[in-house]
Each structure stands twice: as C-alpha cells, then as structure tokens.
Design an enzyme around this catalytic site. Sequence first.
Site, PDB file in Angstrom:
ATOM      1  CG  LEU A  96     -43.429  33.623 -30.551  1.00  0.00           C
ATOM      2  CD1 LEU A  96     -44.720  33.612 -31.364  1.00  0.00           C
ATOM      3  CD2 LEU A  96     -43.307  32.364 -29.705  1.00  0.00           C
TER       4      LEU A  96
ATOM      5  CG  ASN B 294     -43.178  25.130 -31.033  1.00  0.00           C
ATOM      6  OD1 ASN B 294     -44.267  25.131 -30.456  1.00  0.00           O
ATOM      7  ND2 ASN B 294     -43.031  25.548 -32.270  1.00  0.00           N
TER       8      ASN B 294
ATOM      9  CB  ALA C 271     -43.811  35.865 -35.652  1.00  0.00           C
TER      10      ALA C 271
ATOM     11  CE  LYS D 220     -47.319  24.330 -31.611  1.00  0.00           C
ATOM     12  NZ  LYS D 220     -46.802  25.570 -31.031  1.00  0.00           N
TER      13      LYS D 220
ATOM     14  CG  ASN E 238     -44.159  21.410 -32.698  1.00  0.00           C
ATOM     15  OD1 ASN E 238     -44.355  21.883 -31.602  1.00  0.00           O
ATOM     16  ND2 ASN E 238     -44.409  22.100 -33.801  1.00  0.00           N
TER      17      ASN E 238
ATOM     18  CD  GLU F 138     -37.148  25.272 -31.427  1.00  0.00           C
ATOM     19  OE1 GLU F 138     -38.133  25.357 -32.171  1.00  0.00           O
ATOM     20  OE2 GLU F 138     -37.101  25.822 -30.294  1.00  0.00           O
TER      21      GLU F 138
HETATM   22  N1  LIG Z   1     -41.754  31.887 -35.145  1.00  0.00           N
HETATM   23  C1  LIG Z   1     -42.993  31.380 -34.893  1.00  0.00           C
HETATM   24  O1  LIG Z   1     -43.973  31.650 -35.642  1.00  0.00           O
HETATM   25  C2  LIG Z   1     -43.221  30.469 -33.734  1.00  0.00           C
HETATM   26  C3  LIG Z   1     -42.166  30.072 -32.929  1.00  0.00           C
HETATM   27  N2  LIG Z   1     -42.427  29.234 -31.860  1.00  0.00           N
HETATM   28  C4  LIG Z   1     -41.333  28.821 -30.979  1.00  0.00           C
HETATM   29  O2  LIG Z   1     -40.817  29.991 -30.326  1.00  0.00           O
HETATM   30  C5  LIG Z   1     -39.418  29.841 -30.087  1.00  0.00           C
HETATM   31  C6  LIG Z   1     -38.681  30.977 -30.787  1.00  0.00           C
HETATM   32  O3  LIG Z   1     -38.863  30.797 -32.154  1.00  0.00           O
HETATM   33  P1  LIG Z   1     -38.500  31.980 -33.193  1.00  0.00           P
HETATM   34  O4  LIG Z   1     -38.928  33.281 -32.650  1.00  0.00           O
HETATM   35  O5  LIG Z   1     -39.005  31.560 -34.518  1.00  0.00           O
HETATM   36  O6  LIG Z   1     -36.888  31.905 -33.191  1.00  0.00           O
HETATM   37  P2  LIG Z   1     -35.862  33.069 -33.572  1.00  0.00           P
HETATM   38  O7  LIG Z   1     -34.553  32.401 -33.787  1.00  0.00           O
HETATM   39  O8  LIG Z   1     -36.462  33.926 -34.643  1.00  0.00           O
HETATM   40  O9  LIG Z   1     -35.806  33.993 -32.241  1.00  0.00           O
HETATM   41  C7  LIG Z   1     -35.068  33.666 -31.087  1.00  0.00           C
HETATM   42  C8  LIG Z   1     -34.168  34.850 -30.803  1.00  0.00           C
HETATM   43  O10 LIG Z   1     -33.614  34.741 -29.492  1.00  0.00           O
HETATM   44  C9  LIG Z   1     -32.306  35.302 -29.540  1.00  0.00           C
HETATM   45  N3  LIG Z   1     -31.576  34.845 -28.353  1.00  0.00           N
HETATM   46  C10 LIG Z   1     -31.154  33.602 -28.065  1.00  0.00           C
HETATM   47  N4  LIG Z   1     -30.569  33.579 -26.849  1.00  0.00           N
HETATM   48  C11 LIG Z   1     -30.642  34.857 -26.355  1.00  0.00           C
HETATM   49  C12 LIG Z   1     -30.207  35.491 -25.165  1.00  0.00           C
HETATM   50  N5  LIG Z   1     -29.584  34.797 -24.199  1.00  0.00           N
HETATM   51  N6  LIG Z   1     -30.431  36.813 -25.003  1.00  0.00           N
HETATM   52  C13 LIG Z   1     -31.059  37.517 -25.971  1.00  0.00           C
HETATM   53  N7  LIG Z   1     -31.490  36.984 -27.144  1.00  0.00           N
HETATM   54  C14 LIG Z   1     -31.278  35.663 -27.317  1.00  0.00           C
HETATM   55  C15 LIG Z   1     -31.756  34.805 -30.858  1.00  0.00           C
HETATM   56  O11 LIG Z   1     -30.663  35.573 -31.283  1.00  0.00           O
HETATM   57  C16 LIG Z   1     -32.987  34.976 -31.765  1.00  0.00           C
HETATM   58  O12 LIG Z   1     -33.000  36.268 -32.353  1.00  0.00           O
HETATM   59  C17 LIG Z   1     -39.052  28.449 -30.635  1.00  0.00           C
HETATM   60  O13 LIG Z   1     -39.155  27.483 -29.610  1.00  0.00           O
HETATM   61  C18 LIG Z   1     -40.135  28.213 -31.683  1.00  0.00           C
HETATM   62  O14 LIG Z   1     -40.318  26.822 -31.946  1.00  0.00           O
HETATM   63  C19 LIG Z   1     -43.683  28.797 -31.534  1.00  0.00           C
HETATM   64  C20 LIG Z   1     -44.745  29.168 -32.319  1.00  0.00           C
HETATM   65  C21 LIG Z   1     -44.583  29.982 -33.480  1.00  0.00           C
HETATM   66  C1  LIG Z   2     -47.529  23.887 -35.761  1.00  0.00           C
HETATM   67  C2  LIG Z   2     -46.318  24.015 -36.654  1.00  0.00           C
HETATM   68  C3  LIG Z   2     -45.878  22.676 -37.169  1.00  0.00           C
HETATM   69  C4  LIG Z   2     -46.742  24.906 -37.781  1.00  0.00           C
HETATM   70  O1  LIG Z   2     -45.797  24.956 -38.794  1.00  0.00           O
HETATM   71  C5  LIG Z   2     -45.198  24.610 -35.825  1.00  0.00           C
HETATM   72  O2  LIG Z   2     -45.389  24.902 -34.662  1.00  0.00           O
HETATM   73  C6  LIG Z   2     -43.830  24.773 -36.385  1.00  0.00           C
HETATM   74  O3  LIG Z   2     -43.667  24.971 -37.587  1.00  0.00           O
HETATM   75  O4  LIG Z   2     -42.888  24.672 -35.545  1.00  0.00           O
END
Ligand SMILES: NC(=O)C1=CN([C@@H]2O[C@H](COP(=O)(O)OP(=O)(O)OC[C@H]3O[C@@H](n4cnc5c(N)ncnc54)[C@H](O)[C@@H]3O)[C@@H](O)[C@H]2O)C=CC1
Ligand SMILES: CC(C)(CO)C(=O)C(=O)O
Length: 301
Positions: free
Chosen positions: A11, A97, A122, A179, A183, A262
Amino acid sequence: MEILILGAGSLGSLIGGLLARAHDVTLVGRDPHVAAVRDAGLRITGVETLTTHPAATTDASGASADLALVTVKAYDTPGAADALATCDVDAVCSLQNGMGNEERLAAGLDVPVLAGTTTYGARLADPGHVEWLGRGRVTVGPWRPVDAVARSERVAAAFRAADIDAAATTDVRRRLWEKLAVNAAINPVTALARVENGALTPPGALAEVATAAGTETARVARADGVDLSTATVHEAVEDVVRGTARNRSSMHQDVAGGRRTEVEAINGYVVDRAAAAGESVPVNRTLAALIRGWEAGAGLR
Ligand SMILES: NC(=O)C1=CN([C@@H]2O[C@H](COP(=O)(O)OP(=O)(O)OC[C@H]3O[C@@H](n4cnc5c(N)ncnc54)[C@H](O)[C@@H]3O)[C@@H](O)[C@H]2O)C=CC1
Ligand SMILES: CC(C)(CO)C(=O)C(=O)O
C-alpha cells in the site's frame, strides 16, 4: 508538500508512488525494494501503468517532512512510531487496517495524529514494482479533537492534487469502526476457509459466520460510544464482498503465504474492547482463537 511513507510495502509504495506525481515523496522501506526504486524508479502497473521516482531509503532517522503516512502492518506500528520519533514531521496519518494504530502513534509522538482508511488495493509484485489492484478512496480525519480538522482538509487536498480520490471527515472513528467490522467479518472467515471474498455472498454458512462477526463488532462499537448500526455493517460487508468477490483478503494472503496476520488489530481488538465493555463476542473470540492457533502452529507467535 514533503511526504514520508513509513512502510513502503504494497500500500505504501502505491500511495507514495502516486503522490510522487505532485509532491516530494520519500519511501521508507526495506531492501531490495528500496534499492530497486533508487536504481530505476517505482513501476506501477494494473489500474494504470506509470513509473514515478520518489526518493527511497531504509533509514528514516533524521528525515523531515510535512506529513508522514504510516503504512506498516499493525503489528509493526510500535517500530514505526519509534522510527518517526527520530524524524521532524508536522503530522502523522495512519492508512492502516485494524484499530489501535493511532493510539500507539499518539502515545509515542508529540505531533498531530490523523486516522485514515483506504479502499485502494495494492500488491508488491517485485522489488521496484507494485501492482495497483483497485481504484478506491482515501478518507482522513483527526484522531483526537486537538488534531485539528483543518489539517485533515489539507491532507485530503494533497491526495487530490496527485489525482487520488480523497476526502476529509470529522467522524473518522465511526469510519474506522465500520472498516474494522468489515475486516473482522471477512478476513478471518476467508483466511480459515481459504476462499475468495465472494464466497461470503449470502445465503450460506460462511456468510452467516461473517455476518455474526460484523454484528458483534457493531455492538462493541456502540458500547465504545460510536454510532454504528448493525444494518450499516451488514450493508458494508455485503458491498465489499460483492465489490472484491475475486480478491483474497489480506489475512487469507498472509495465511496462504505463511506470514503473521493482523488478527490482534482486528478480531483481537474487538475481543479486548468487548471485555472492557462487558459485552459477549463469541464469534470474534472463536475466529481470533483459530487464527492465533494457526499462527502458533506456524511458529509465528
Ligand atoms: N495492500 C493493500 O491493498 C491494503 C493494505 N491495507 C493496510 O495497510 C497496511 C499495510 O499493508 P501492506 O502494504 O499490504 O503490507 P506490506 O507488508 O506489503 O507493507 C508493509 C511494509 O512496511 C515495512 N516496514 C515495517 N516496519 C518498518 C519500519 N520500521 N521501517 C520501514 N519499513 C517498515 C515492511 O517491511 C513492509 O515492506 C496494513 O494495515 C494493511 O491491512 C489497507 C488497505 C489495502
Ligand atoms: C476490505 C478487505 C476485506 C478486502 O479484501 C480488506 O481490507 C482486506 O483484505 O484486508
């Protein structure tokens, strides 16, 4: 605007890469992704295909910015707060999230804290390459009254300047709880059953479990002083199940990938707040126990 992305994974890289079209952005993440971005820029494919060139580093210490966006997984929020404590930022905004992130950031930092939700999707495909899975919206608001609504408007305007659909809100806690309910309903059920989100389309047993988890979460939100109706949660869950039917939830992806989930910031948070309010949440308690049991069996806790 100078923007720091603390947690440049899926993200954070997408949002940071898009923001780089209009702002001075620095991605803070890990190698080899950071090295690839420094070498050739950030390639974004999927909804749109483009390459942008944000700065990128593995060490945030001493960085200064107008805004830091926190996009680490919820369990890494304490480390992100520690990293930001070494920076000079005017405000922090979580796009994560789960619940509890803003409390942790506010406890560790003496700057305004904003809360945000996003429906952008993403996936970090390769070092230097993020897939944009779905166009969505970003909503930001002040976590505490002292955190100033005007700042949320400025942050939302900064997103819109980079052609990211964003809006400021004054009821961000209700949106965060909504949200969270989505989740809490979708993530553990799809992860445990190993199904895409669309498998929770009613009627069916999986839909009933998800609906029950959402109903419990709405009740706990109301006990927490948030005006969130059960009907609103049911509608939100059905909208997301329909709109992301072919997706695997993030918790399903984490379980399938053998990664920590999470759950503590999602179903675990519902269980904790329910206990504090004297509410019974047997479905969330069961889902949290099953995911925690899987994590323990996988050596992840
Ligand atoms: N991926 C998505 O489509 C979506 C993600 N989210 C939420 O966003 C948050 C992130 O999710 P993702 O991007 O999928 O996870 P991810 O694991 O792909 O990205 C998080 C990144 O942060 C890095 N990281 C952790 N601690 C760090 C630090 N102290 N300094 C530098 N880098 C550090 C990790 O190495 C990792 O690369 C979560 O809470 C997720 O639930 C929410 C909506 C959509
Ligand atoms: C809204 C939903 C459930 C979409 O997959 C999501 O935010 C997740 O996968 O963490």
